[in-house]
Design an enzyme around this catalytic site. Structure first.
Site, PDB file in Angstrom:
ATOM      1  N   ARG A   8       0.737  -1.181  -0.032  1.00  0.00           N
ATOM      2  CA  ARG A   8       0.213   0.147  -0.006  1.00  0.00           C
ATOM      3  C   ARG A   8       1.017   1.410  -0.170  1.00  0.00           C
ATOM      4  O   ARG A   8       1.719   1.206   0.687  1.00  0.00           O
ATOM      5  CB  ARG A   8      -0.994   0.073   1.227  1.00  0.00           C
ATOM      6  CG  ARG A   8      -1.971  -0.956   1.047  1.00  0.00           C
ATOM      7  CD  ARG A   8      -3.003  -1.113   2.186  1.00  0.00           C
ATOM      8  NE  ARG A   8      -3.784  -2.336   2.334  1.00  0.00           N
ATOM      9  CZ  ARG A   8      -4.743  -2.643   1.144  1.00  0.00           C
ATOM     10  NH1 ARG A   8      -5.018  -1.781   0.271  1.00  0.00           N
ATOM     11  NH2 ARG A   8      -5.364  -3.943   1.298  1.00  0.00           N
ATOM     12  N   ASP A   9       0.570   2.196  -0.968  1.00  0.00           N
ATOM     13  CA  ASP A   9       1.339   3.596  -0.999  1.00  0.00           C
ATOM     14  C   ASP A   9       1.191   4.309   0.355  1.00  0.00           C
ATOM     15  O   ASP A   9      -0.028   4.266   1.163  1.00  0.00           O
ATOM     16  CB  ASP A   9       0.593   4.286  -1.940  1.00  0.00           C
ATOM     17  CG  ASP A   9       1.343   5.600  -2.479  1.00  0.00           C
ATOM     18  OD1 ASP A   9       2.014   5.513  -3.439  1.00  0.00           O
ATOM     19  OD2 ASP A   9       1.415   6.496  -1.523  1.00  0.00           O
ATOM     20  N   ILE A  10       2.195   4.844   0.788  1.00  0.00           N
ATOM     21  CA  ILE A  10       2.337   5.523   2.105  1.00  0.00           C
ATOM     22  C   ILE A  10       1.294   6.795   2.066  1.00  0.00           C
ATOM     23  O   ILE A  10       1.079   7.065   3.215  1.00  0.00           O
ATOM     24  CB  ILE A  10       3.819   5.960   2.513  1.00  0.00           C
ATOM     25  CG1 ILE A  10       4.152   5.953   3.767  1.00  0.00           C
ATOM     26  CG2 ILE A  10       4.189   6.849   1.743  1.00  0.00           C
ATOM     27  CD1 ILE A  10       5.594   6.022   4.416  1.00  0.00           C
ATOM     28  N   ASN A  64       4.460   6.132 -13.990  1.00  0.00           N
ATOM     29  CA  ASN A  64       5.265   7.626 -14.115  1.00  0.00           C
ATOM     30  C   ASN A  64       6.592   7.392 -14.302  1.00  0.00           C
ATOM     31  O   ASN A  64       7.237   6.465 -14.061  1.00  0.00           O
ATOM     32  CB  ASN A  64       5.129   8.632 -12.856  1.00  0.00           C
ATOM     33  CG  ASN A  64       3.525   8.622 -12.348  1.00  0.00           C
ATOM     34  OD1 ASN A  64       2.991   9.041 -13.211  1.00  0.00           O
ATOM     35  ND2 ASN A  64       3.454   8.836 -11.021  1.00  0.00           N
ATOM     36  N   GLU A  92       8.843   9.893  -8.542  1.00  0.00           N
ATOM     37  CA  GLU A  92       9.424  10.264  -7.365  1.00  0.00           C
ATOM     38  C   GLU A  92      10.514   9.359  -6.888  1.00  0.00           C
ATOM     39  O   GLU A  92      11.494   9.757  -6.219  1.00  0.00           O
ATOM     40  CB  GLU A  92       8.517  10.591  -6.192  1.00  0.00           C
ATOM     41  CG  GLU A  92       7.733  11.961  -6.595  1.00  0.00           C
ATOM     42  CD  GLU A  92       6.735  12.047  -5.396  1.00  0.00           C
ATOM     43  OE1 GLU A  92       6.591  11.207  -4.582  1.00  0.00           O
ATOM     44  OE2 GLU A  92       6.030  13.155  -5.400  1.00  0.00           O
ATOM     45  N   VAL A  93      10.102   8.042  -7.232  1.00  0.00           N
ATOM     46  CA  VAL A  93      10.983   6.862  -6.692  1.00  0.00           C
ATOM     47  C   VAL A  93      11.368   6.128  -8.040  1.00  0.00           C
ATOM     48  O   VAL A  93      10.688   5.601  -8.702  1.00  0.00           O
ATOM     49  CB  VAL A  93      10.308   5.894  -5.735  1.00  0.00           C
ATOM     50  CG1 VAL A  93      11.082   4.663  -5.210  1.00  0.00           C
ATOM     51  CG2 VAL A  93       9.597   6.526  -4.585  1.00  0.00           C
ATOM     52  N   HIS A 103       7.345   1.219 -10.852  1.00  0.00           N
ATOM     53  CA  HIS A 103       6.425   0.876 -10.220  1.00  0.00           C
ATOM     54  C   HIS A 103       4.933   1.168 -11.116  1.00  0.00           C
ATOM     55  O   HIS A 103       4.859   2.409 -11.518  1.00  0.00           O
ATOM     56  CB  HIS A 103       6.326   1.400  -8.643  1.00  0.00           C
ATOM     57  CG  HIS A 103       6.316   2.793  -8.658  1.00  0.00           C
ATOM     58  ND1 HIS A 103       7.751   3.489  -8.699  1.00  0.00           N
ATOM     59  CD2 HIS A 103       5.779   3.866  -8.568  1.00  0.00           C
ATOM     60  CE1 HIS A 103       7.528   4.844  -8.574  1.00  0.00           C
ATOM     61  NE2 HIS A 103       6.145   4.720  -8.354  1.00  0.00           N
ATOM     62  N   MET A 104       3.867   0.259 -10.718  1.00  0.00           N
ATOM     63  CA  MET A 104       2.500   0.452 -10.982  1.00  0.00           C
ATOM     64  C   MET A 104       1.730   0.944 -10.056  1.00  0.00           C
ATOM     65  O   MET A 104       1.516   0.332  -9.159  1.00  0.00           O
ATOM     66  CB  MET A 104       2.026  -0.488 -11.963  1.00  0.00           C
ATOM     67  CG  MET A 104       0.701  -0.646 -12.591  1.00  0.00           C
ATOM     68  SD  MET A 104       0.336  -2.154 -12.950  1.00  0.00           S
ATOM     69  CE  MET A 104       0.829  -2.239 -14.573  1.00  0.00           C
ATOM     70  N   HIS A 105       1.046   2.001 -10.195  1.00  0.00           N
ATOM     71  CA  HIS A 105      -0.153   2.287  -9.139  1.00  0.00           C
ATOM     72  C   HIS A 105      -1.213   1.900  -9.563  1.00  0.00           C
ATOM     73  O   HIS A 105      -1.709   1.899 -10.743  1.00  0.00           O
ATOM     74  CB  HIS A 105      -0.162   3.945  -9.214  1.00  0.00           C
ATOM     75  CG  HIS A 105       1.185   4.764  -8.783  1.00  0.00           C
ATOM     76  ND1 HIS A 105       0.964   5.397  -7.354  1.00  0.00           N
ATOM     77  CD2 HIS A 105       2.140   5.446  -9.299  1.00  0.00           C
ATOM     78  CE1 HIS A 105       2.250   6.249  -7.338  1.00  0.00           C
ATOM     79  NE2 HIS A 105       2.923   6.072  -8.818  1.00  0.00           N
TER      80      HIS A 105
HETATM   81  P1  DGP Z   1       6.063   8.194  -8.067  1.00  0.00           P
HETATM   82  O1  DGP Z   1       5.350   9.534  -8.133  1.00  0.00           O
HETATM   83  O2  DGP Z   1       5.092   7.312  -9.390  1.00  0.00           O
HETATM   84  O3  DGP Z   1       7.323   7.545  -8.117  1.00  0.00           O
HETATM   85  O4  DGP Z   1       5.177   7.501  -6.886  1.00  0.00           O
HETATM   86  C1  DGP Z   1       6.189   6.991  -5.738  1.00  0.00           C
HETATM   87  C2  DGP Z   1       5.027   6.662  -4.774  1.00  0.00           C
HETATM   88  O5  DGP Z   1       5.601   5.802  -3.770  1.00  0.00           O
HETATM   89  C3  DGP Z   1       4.290   7.831  -3.950  1.00  0.00           C
HETATM   90  O6  DGP Z   1       3.083   7.721  -4.098  1.00  0.00           O
HETATM   91  C4  DGP Z   1       4.503   7.649  -2.462  1.00  0.00           C
HETATM   92  C5  DGP Z   1       4.949   6.147  -2.766  1.00  0.00           C
HETATM   93  N1  DGP Z   1       6.019   6.026  -1.538  1.00  0.00           N
HETATM   94  C6  DGP Z   1       7.172   6.779  -1.284  1.00  0.00           C
HETATM   95  N2  DGP Z   1       8.027   6.291  -0.359  1.00  0.00           N
HETATM   96  C7  DGP Z   1       7.434   5.112   0.291  1.00  0.00           C
HETATM   97  C8  DGP Z   1       7.769   4.253   1.419  1.00  0.00           C
HETATM   98  O7  DGP Z   1       8.483   4.199   2.099  1.00  0.00           O
HETATM   99  N3  DGP Z   1       6.457   3.324   1.517  1.00  0.00           N
HETATM  100  C9  DGP Z   1       5.511   3.211   0.619  1.00  0.00           C
HETATM  101  N4  DGP Z   1       4.455   2.427   1.311  1.00  0.00           N
HETATM  102  N5  DGP Z   1       5.151   4.184  -0.122  1.00  0.00           N
HETATM  103  C10 DGP Z   1       5.840   5.082  -0.402  1.00  0.00           C
END
Ligand code: DGP
Length: 116
Positions: free
Chosen positions: A30-32, A88, A96-97, A101-103
């Protein structure tokens, strides 16, 4: 080799995350910072930095991302109403990361695809 991100630590369980699915190719958690009632990130265990870095040998793994996405959408109860899958890439894509990854977003009407 691309630089590891926090997602590699999540895959190795060195830092906590709410992991909802894992196998030898893919991890989903799950997204944080959820943007919808269901917001799951589905990532290849192999470190691929961006969509630009995808190689022919990644085809099966990335196809598997969609199989896992469909299963999770079903498990989350959002499959019938629908959902959105987003990848993205780089600055204009808002990445950002830098671990591909696929949301998976669902659980409410998501509105227009892009902000204007
Ligand atoms: P993007 O912008 O597509 O790179 O999305 C990165 C997503 O990753 C963003 O929605 C927040 C999530 N995220 C960043 N750090 C962490 C983390 O440490 N844990 C979790 N669960 N999600 C994270």
């Amino acid at each position: 080799m691309p630089e590891e991100t926090i997602f590699s630590k999540i895959i190795r369980k060195e830092i906590p995350a709410d992991i909802v699915y894992e196998d030898d190719r893919v991890t989903a958690f799950r997204d944080i910072n959820p943007q919808a009632p269901t917001h799951i990130l589905i990532i290849p265990n192999k470190l691929i930095a961006t969509a630009n870095d995808v190689q022919p040998e990644d085809e099966q793994t990335l196809g598997h991302l969609f199989i896992v996405a469909a299963k999770l959408a079903h498990d989350e109860g959002v499959a019938d109403d629908g959902y959105r899958l987003i990848v993205n890439c780089n600055k204009h894509g808002g990445q950002e990361v830098f671990h591909l990854h696929m949301h998976l977003l669902g659980g409410r009407k998501l509105g227009p695809m892009l902000s204007r």
